[in-house]
Every structure is written in structure tokens, then in C-alpha cells.
Design a protein around this motif. Structure first.
Motif, PDB file in Angstrom:
ATOM      1  N   TRP A 174       9.348 -36.271  29.646  1.00 35.71           N
ATOM      2  CA  TRP A 174       9.960 -34.973  29.384  1.00 35.71           C
ATOM      3  C   TRP A 174      11.282 -35.165  28.666  1.00 35.71           C
ATOM      4  CZ3 TRP A 174      14.622 -33.384  31.666  1.00 35.71           C
ATOM      5  CH2 TRP A 174      15.050 -34.111  32.783  1.00 35.71           C
ATOM      6  N   ALA A 175      11.686 -34.132  27.931  1.00 33.63           N
ATOM      7  CA  ALA A 175      12.930 -34.216  27.166  1.00 33.63           C
ATOM      8  C   ALA A 175      13.593 -32.842  27.131  1.00 33.63           C
ATOM      9  CB  ALA A 175      12.637 -34.672  25.733  1.00 33.63           C
ATOM     10  N   VAL A 176      14.910 -32.869  27.119  1.00 31.77           N
ATOM     11  CA  VAL A 176      15.656 -31.617  26.892  1.00 31.77           C
ATOM     12  C   VAL A 176      15.527 -31.303  25.406  1.00 31.77           C
ATOM     13  CG1 VAL A 176      17.927 -30.521  26.915  1.00 31.77           C
ATOM     14  CG2 VAL A 176      17.267 -32.079  28.776  1.00 31.77           C
ATOM     15  N   VAL A 177      14.963 -30.160  25.079  1.00 34.24           N
ATOM     16  CA  VAL A 177      14.766 -29.810  23.667  1.00 34.24           C
ATOM     17  C   VAL A 177      15.743 -28.728  23.219  1.00 34.24           C
ATOM     18  CG1 VAL A 177      12.392 -30.647  23.570  1.00 34.24           C
ATOM     19  CG2 VAL A 177      12.834 -28.273  24.258  1.00 34.24           C
ATOM     20  N   ARG A 178      16.505 -28.226  24.123  1.00 39.78           N
ATOM     21  CA  ARG A 178      17.698 -27.417  23.805  1.00 39.78           C
ATOM     22  C   ARG A 178      18.627 -27.586  24.997  1.00 39.78           C
ATOM     23  NH1 ARG A 178      20.160 -22.935  21.056  1.00 39.78           N
ATOM     24  NH2 ARG A 178      18.606 -23.256  19.447  1.00 39.78           N
TER      25      ARG A 178
ATOM     26  N   ALA B 225      11.099 -30.138  40.376  1.00 41.96           N
ATOM     27  CA  ALA B 225      12.383 -30.398  41.034  1.00 41.96           C
ATOM     28  C   ALA B 225      13.165 -31.490  40.298  1.00 41.96           C
ATOM     29  CB  ALA B 225      12.157 -30.792  42.493  1.00 41.96           C
ATOM     30  N   ALA B 226      12.453 -32.440  39.713  1.00 47.79           N
ATOM     31  CA  ALA B 226      13.150 -33.525  39.002  1.00 47.79           C
ATOM     32  C   ALA B 226      13.875 -32.957  37.781  1.00 47.79           C
ATOM     33  CB  ALA B 226      12.151 -34.601  38.579  1.00 47.79           C
ATOM     34  N   ILE B 227      13.229 -31.998  37.120  1.00 45.89           N
ATOM     35  CA  ILE B 227      13.862 -31.374  35.944  1.00 45.89           C
ATOM     36  C   ILE B 227      15.078 -30.558  36.384  1.00 45.89           C
ATOM     37  CG2 ILE B 227      13.513 -29.696  34.083  1.00 45.89           C
ATOM     38  CD1 ILE B 227      10.542 -30.618  34.035  1.00 45.89           C
ATOM     39  N   ALA B 228      14.905 -29.788  37.458  1.00 44.61           N
ATOM     40  CA  ALA B 228      16.018 -28.964  37.941  1.00 44.61           C
ATOM     41  C   ALA B 228      17.197 -29.843  38.346  1.00 44.61           C
ATOM     42  CB  ALA B 228      15.554 -28.112  39.125  1.00 44.61           C
ATOM     43  N   ASP B 229      16.910 -30.957  39.007  1.00 44.01           N
ATOM     44  CA  ASP B 229      18.003 -31.833  39.456  1.00 44.01           C
ATOM     45  C   ASP B 229      18.736 -32.448  38.269  1.00 44.01           C
ATOM     46  OD1 ASP B 229      17.417 -31.221  42.018  1.00 44.01           O
ATOM     47  OD2 ASP B 229      16.321 -33.068  42.469  1.00 44.01           O
ATOM     48  N   ALA B 230      17.986 -32.802  37.229  1.00 44.05           N
ATOM     49  CA  ALA B 230      18.609 -33.492  36.098  1.00 44.05           C
ATOM     50  C   ALA B 230      19.315 -32.530  35.140  1.00 44.05           C
ATOM     51  CB  ALA B 230      17.546 -34.291  35.336  1.00 44.05           C
ATOM     52  N   VAL B 231      18.724 -31.354  34.914  1.00 49.74           N
ATOM     53  CA  VAL B 231      19.235 -30.456  33.863  1.00 49.74           C
ATOM     54  C   VAL B 231      20.022 -29.300  34.450  1.00 49.74           C
ATOM     55  CG1 VAL B 231      18.545 -29.088  31.831  1.00 49.74           C
ATOM     56  CG2 VAL B 231      17.199 -31.065  32.498  1.00 49.74           C
ATOM     57  N   GLY B 232      19.796 -29.017  35.723  1.00 51.33           N
ATOM     58  CA  GLY B 232      20.364 -27.828  36.333  1.00 51.33           C
ATOM     59  C   GLY B 232      19.477 -26.623  36.061  1.00 51.33           C
ATOM     60  N   THR B 233      19.818 -25.518  36.677  1.00 51.49           N
ATOM     61  CA  THR B 233      19.032 -24.292  36.522  1.00 51.49           C
ATOM     62  C   THR B 233      19.978 -23.177  36.088  1.00 51.49           C
ATOM     63  OG1 THR B 233      19.358 -23.940  38.898  1.00 51.49           O
ATOM     64  CG2 THR B 233      17.213 -24.843  38.188  1.00 51.49           C
ATOM     65  N   PRO B 234      19.458 -22.117  35.475  1.00 48.29           N
ATOM     66  CA  PRO B 234      18.069 -21.920  35.055  1.00 48.29           C
ATOM     67  C   PRO B 234      17.720 -22.781  33.849  1.00 48.29           C
ATOM     68  CG  PRO B 234      19.439 -20.104  34.299  1.00 48.29           C
ATOM     69  CD  PRO B 234      20.330 -20.974  35.138  1.00 48.29           C
ATOM     70  N   VAL B 235      16.418 -23.069  33.712  1.00 54.04           N
ATOM     71  CA  VAL B 235      15.953 -23.871  32.587  1.00 54.04           C
ATOM     72  C   VAL B 235      14.494 -23.478  32.285  1.00 54.04           C
ATOM     73  CG1 VAL B 235      15.377 -25.778  34.188  1.00 54.04           C
ATOM     74  CG2 VAL B 235      15.551 -26.238  31.748  1.00 54.04           C
ATOM     75  N   TYR B 236      14.196 -23.355  31.011  1.00 58.10           N
ATOM     76  CA  TYR B 236      12.801 -23.129  30.604  1.00 58.10           C
ATOM     77  C   TYR B 236      12.084 -24.467  30.515  1.00 58.10           C
ATOM     78  CZ  TYR B 236      13.211 -18.183  29.524  1.00 58.10           C
ATOM     79  OH  TYR B 236      13.367 -16.820  29.613  1.00 58.10           O
ATOM     80  N   VAL B 237      10.853 -24.506  31.015  1.00 60.23           N
ATOM     81  CA  VAL B 237      10.063 -25.736  31.003  1.00 60.23           C
ATOM     82  C   VAL B 237       8.736 -25.445  30.298  1.00 60.23           C
ATOM     83  CG1 VAL B 237       8.997 -27.499  32.438  1.00 60.23           C
ATOM     84  CG2 VAL B 237      11.096 -26.394  33.213  1.00 60.23           C
ATOM     85  N   TYR B 238       8.418 -26.237  29.280  1.00 61.43           N
ATOM     86  CA  TYR B 238       7.181 -26.039  28.512  1.00 61.43           C
ATOM     87  C   TYR B 238       6.247 -27.226  28.686  1.00 61.43           C
ATOM     88  CZ  TYR B 238      10.425 -22.882  26.103  1.00 61.43           C
ATOM     89  OH  TYR B 238      11.361 -21.922  25.813  1.00 61.43           O
TER      90      TYR B 238
END
Ligand code: LLP
Length: 421
Positions: free
Chosen positions: A397-401, A19-32
Motif C-alpha cells: 500500500w502507498a499514500v497516493v495523496r 487498522a495498519a493504514i489508520a495507525d500509519a497515516v491517521g484518520t480520516p483517510v480514503y482507502v482504495y
């Protein structure tokens, strides 16, 4: 095994809440997940433990993200590339050229020059005309290209027709029956150094028998080629090992079982073995995180409309592929639902009548096992910007694209003079 787990009722990837990734980056998003990538490389390498110095060349097409490739480069993997673009991406991510193999039926002279310039380990040739072209290109550069022929063993991989590559009617490789002639012709091409044999019969294989049948044919060919005086020093056994997508189905053979079979079949081969795993390294290391836009009544089951679509994850519409769909914060109830995206095609359907966590508008869902052939096959259909990607490592974690702004998509086109006022 992966590192997407529920902690206190909410899905985490390693130590980071989805949820922290979704809140920060928005969705949809791939997470590895780095830990999952690392684990899979270790499991695959251990499975081949008794082989001498195998070359494990990750199939870049499965996931070409720079951060993923850099992770795999640090773990010592090489790369299997199928285009000049993949070659440059692999090199930019730190994969040394002497661990790179170039596959593919349609290599152009320009791509051949690029690969020769970088000094890659091996070209896997797929036809005699390709061999002739590579020889000419290499000679024009004053080089000799190290090559293997990819053999088409005419073995049915028993997987989806669109990802089967080893039947005689498929476009890949040279016919097994003609291999000795093709090798004899290649030996006479002065720009080539014929060093190996290659095979790859398909992807998402759930049975080792077709692989064993293909490898056995390769073994017989290596013996025949050596008898005919060819100095065969490498054998590339391709990729193809399946991963578990649906927990209700029997698990595909483990890398350990695959490794045992390979060691048994190849024990007398006087060559260095090469492998091109893709899915088995990255598949379970990624998930596509998406938010439910709304739930709409359907004839038999509700339609759960999510903000991910077929342009983000093509596999279900292209291959009827099954991805587990989990609520990030399950409420505890399950029911049948149809999970669809917003794209204006009926094919934009992820699941029909799926028994899954009950979700409501605003909830997050994760499409599991989306690390392979996910983001890499994404497009911008319906003018949806390419899906962003995030890499997690422990609690970092980091946004890689990054998600491109829609303006970038629009600015990519240009309007010719005669239309501009
Ligand atoms: N080597 C060659 C020459 C290949 O063509 C492939 C995959 C691999 C290695 C890696 O295979 P893997 O270990 O990942 O099975 N888009 C499809 C899969 C296409 C596979 C193409 N070739 C999917 O989403 O299922």
C-alpha cells in the motif's frame, strides 16, 4: 463485489489490515483497492464484450487521484473530462489523448485550446454558442475539432434531482427536438468535424428503462442525421449505472444486464460506441476510514462522533446519500446510532438512527462505497485539511495523496500590505 473483507474479525483491504493504514497515516483517510478497480473494469468490459472496439472513457470527476487514473490507464481505459484540470490530470496519469472526450456545459476558449493542442478524441458540445466558439478557436489554431452534440432527450432518469441531467429543464445538452437544426448549423462551421452524438441522463440509475428510452432516441437521431448527410461515426452513451450502497435494497442492474440492453438497442448503429462510466468503476473500490472521537448521549440514540465530516464525504449531506458504516473490528453487538462529524452544521450527519455495529471512542469505522465522488468532492470547510488517500494492491500500500499540514492551508492565504505591520 469488493475486496474489503473481515479476516479474523478485523476488516482488511485486500491483504492489508485497515487498522495498519489508520495507525500509519491517521484518520480520516480514503482507502482504495486496486483489485476492486481491476475487477470492475473487467466486468464492465466483459459486459460490452460483443461490441466492436468500444471506447470506455472513465469519468474522471468520480475519482481524479493520479494513482487511480494510472491504474485505469494501465487497464486501457480512456477518460471523460470536464475541465482543463481533469484533462491535464488524465494525460499526466498516462491516458492517451486519443482516448479522451471533453464534456461539460461551460468549456472556456482556453480549455478548448488546451484540448485541441493535445489532440483529444472528441468534444461533446452542449450548445450552439459553444459550437461557434470551438470552431473559431480551432480555426485560429489551423485545426478542425472532432465533435459530437450532447442531446438532451427529455427523459427522467428516476434518480436524485441533483444528479438528473436528461430532462428538458436541466442545463445539459441541446434539445432533442432541435437537434437536426443544430447539426445543420454545426456542419457549416469550418472549424468543426461533426462525428458523433452523445447522451448522459444522470447518475446512480437503478433502472435500465430510462437509459433504454434515451438510447432509443439517440438511435433514431443517428438515422435521421445520416439521412441528412452527416457522417456520424460515434455514439457516446455516457455513464450513470448505479452501484449498490445499501445491502437492504435491491441491487441496481448489473453491468451485464446494461451491456445486454446496449447491444440490443444499438445493434444496427453504424458507429463506434463510447461510454463514460464513473461510479460503477470506482464506487465500491474505496472506503473512507475514520476513528470514533467520542460517543455522546442523544435523545433517541447515541451520537457517534467520528473524525470524518461532511467536508471529507459530502454525499450524505448533499444528496441524503446512504453509505454503509461498518466497524473495522466489530464487537458483535448492533444498536441504533446517529453518526455525525465534528463540523458545526446539523447537515454534518452521516446517518440517523442507523442499525449498526456498536462502537466506542477510539474504534475505527469504514464508510463503504466511497471511492466515487468522495475525496474528489472534499473541501477544507472548518479549516480541516483535505483528506489523504491510500492505494492498496495485494499486500502493498502507498499514500497516493498525503494529508497536507494545517500550516499549508494557513499559508495559502495572504495578508495585504495595509494589514501587515
Ligand atoms: N458523463 C457525464 C457527462 C457526467 O456528467 C457524469 C457524471 C458521468 C459521465 C459519470 O456518471 P456515473 O457513471 O458516475 O454515474 N456527485 C454525485 C454524482 C454526480 C455525477 C455527475 N456526472 C454523487 O455523488 O452522487
Amino acid at each position: 463485489m469488493d475486496h474489503f473483507d473481515y479476516v479474523d474479525g478485523a476488516m482488511q483491504v485486500e491483504q492489508v489490515p485497515m487498522a495498519a493504514i489508520a495507525d500509519a497515516v491517521g484518520t480520516p483517510v480514503y482507502v482504495y483497492s486496486t483489485a476492486t478497480l481491476t475487477r470492475h473494469v473487467g466486468v464492465f468490459r466483459d459486459a460490452l464484450g460483443s461490441l466492436h472496439n468500444p471506447l470506455i472513457a472513465f469519468a474522471v470527476k468520480a475519482n481524479p487521484n493520479a494513482a487511480v487514473l494510472a491504474t485505469l490507464a494501465k487497464l486501457g481505459l480512456g477518460a471523460d473530462v470536464v475541465s482543463g484540470g481533469e484533462l491535464l490530470r488524465a494525460i499526466a496519469a498516462g491516458i492517451p489523448a486519443d482516448r479522451i472526450v471533453f464534456s461539460g456545459v461551460g468549456k472556456t476558449a482556453e480549455e478548448m485550446r488546451l484540448a485541441l493542442d493535445h489532440g483529444i478524441f472528441q468534444f461533446n458540445l452542449e450548445s450552439e454558442p459553444e459550437a461557434e466558439m470551438l470552431s473559431q478557436v480551432a480555426l485560429s489554431m489551423g485545426k478542425r475539432a472532432p465533435v459530437a452534440y450532447r442531446i438532451n432527450p427529455d427523459v427522467d432518469a428516476g434518480t436524485h434531482a441533483k444528479i438528473s441531467t436528461g430532462k428538458s429543464e436541466n442545463k445539459f445538452g441541446i434539445p432533442y427536438a432541435r437537434a437536426l437544426e443544430s447539426y445543420a448549423a454545426a456542419r457549416d462551421l469550418p472549424g468543426l468535424d461533426v462525428q458523433g452524438v452523445a447522451v448522459h441522463i444522470g447518475s446512480q440509475l437503478t433502472d435500465l428503462a430510462p437509459l433504454e428510452a434515451a438510447f432509443t432516441k439517440v438511435g433514431a437521431l443517428i438515422a435521421a442525421l445520416r439521412d441528412a448527410g452527416h457522417d456520424i461515426r460515434t455514439a457516446d452513451l455516457g455513464g450513470g449505472l448505479g452501484v449498490p450502497y445499501n445491502p437492504a435494497l435491491p441491487e441496481p442492474p448489473s453491468p451485464a444486464a446494461y451491456g445486454d440492453m446496449v447491444c440490443r438497442v444499438t445493434q444496427d448503429w453504424p458507429v463506434r460506441l463510447m461510454f463514460e462510466p464513473g461510479r460503477v468503476i470506482v464506487g465500491n473500490a474505496g472506503a473512507l476510514l475514520s476513528r470514533v472521537v467520542r460517543v455522546k448521549q442523544g435523545a433517541k440514540a447515541p451520537f457517534v462522533i467520528v473524525d470524518a465530516a461532511m467536508n471529507d464525504l459530502l454525499r450524505p449531506s448533499l444528496y441524503d446519500a446512504w453509505h454503509d458504516i461498518r466497524a473495522v473490528t466489530p464487537a458483535g453487538q448492533r444498536a441504533a446510532a446517529n453518526v455525525v462529524g465534528p463540523v458545526c452544521e446539523t447537515g454534518d450527519t452521516f446517518a440517523m438512527g442507523r442499525d449498526m455495529d456498536v462502537v466506542a471512542a477510539g474504534d475505527l469505522v469504514a464508510f463503504m462505497t466511497a471511492g466515487a465522488y468522495g475525496a474528489t468532492m472534499a473541501g477544507t470547510y472548518n479549516s480541516r485539511p483535505l483528506t489523504p488517500e491510500v492505494l492498496v494492491s495485494g499486500d502493498k500500500w502507498a499514500v497516493v495523496r498525503a494529508r497536507p499540514p494545517i500550516e499549508a492551508l494557513i499559508a495559502g492565504d495572504s495578508i495585504p500590505d495595509w494589514l501587515a505591520d
